[in-house]
Design a protein around this motif. Sequence first.
Motif, PDB file in Angstrom:
ATOM      1  N   MET A  76       0.840  -1.200   0.000  1.00  0.00           N
ATOM      2  CA  MET A  76       0.000   0.000   0.000  1.00  0.00           C
ATOM      3  C   MET A  76       0.877   1.252   0.000  1.00  0.00           C
ATOM      4  N   ALA A  77       1.970   1.204   0.744  1.00  0.00           N
ATOM      5  CA  ALA A  77       2.902   2.336   0.772  1.00  0.00           C
ATOM      6  C   ALA A  77       3.519   2.539  -0.612  1.00  0.00           C
ATOM      7  N   LEU A  78       3.871   1.439  -1.290  1.00  0.00           N
ATOM      8  CA  LEU A  78       4.442   1.552  -2.629  1.00  0.00           C
ATOM      9  C   LEU A  78       3.427   2.105  -3.623  1.00  0.00           C
ATOM     10  N   ASP A  79       2.147   1.794  -3.446  1.00  0.00           N
ATOM     11  CA  ASP A  79       1.100   2.398  -4.280  1.00  0.00           C
ATOM     12  C   ASP A  79       1.135   3.923  -4.152  1.00  0.00           C
ATOM     13  N   HIS A  80       1.240   4.395  -2.914  1.00  0.00           N
ATOM     14  CA  HIS A  80       1.288   5.834  -2.640  1.00  0.00           C
ATOM     15  C   HIS A  80       2.536   6.450  -3.274  1.00  0.00           C
ATOM     16  N   VAL A  81       3.679   5.780  -3.120  1.00  0.00           N
ATOM     17  CA  VAL A  81       4.927   6.271  -3.718  1.00  0.00           C
ATOM     18  C   VAL A  81       4.780   6.358  -5.236  1.00  0.00           C
ATOM     19  N   GLY A  82       4.208   5.326  -5.841  1.00  0.00           N
ATOM     20  CA  GLY A  82       3.995   5.339  -7.280  1.00  0.00           C
ATOM     21  C   GLY A  82       3.154   6.522  -7.722  1.00  0.00           C
TER      22      GLY A  82
END
Length: 103
Positions: A76-82
Amino acid sequence: MDGDPDDRGGSERVDTERESNGIVATYAETETERFLTFERDGRTAAVAQNRDGYAMVAVRTAREGEELERYYGFEMALDHVGERLGVSPRDLPVPDPAADMGM
């Protein structure tokens, strides 16, 4: 970086960099936190995790930047970073030492 003081707790322990798709990812650890920082076209985002076993990860504007959100899952954090970098999370190069963040 090794041995330099860090504003958020102690000296650097690990510094691993990986680059792919025009995105540079840097993983580092201090005595208190683990960091995965991404940079693309002058935009940055960082994922931070407490080293004391607290599994939530925080997304920040940069390693020492403003905290934007906390997540229970690394993906989920990587989704936000993306979203911040304007890329698919699947395109983010994650160095091996960071693969277990959020667990």
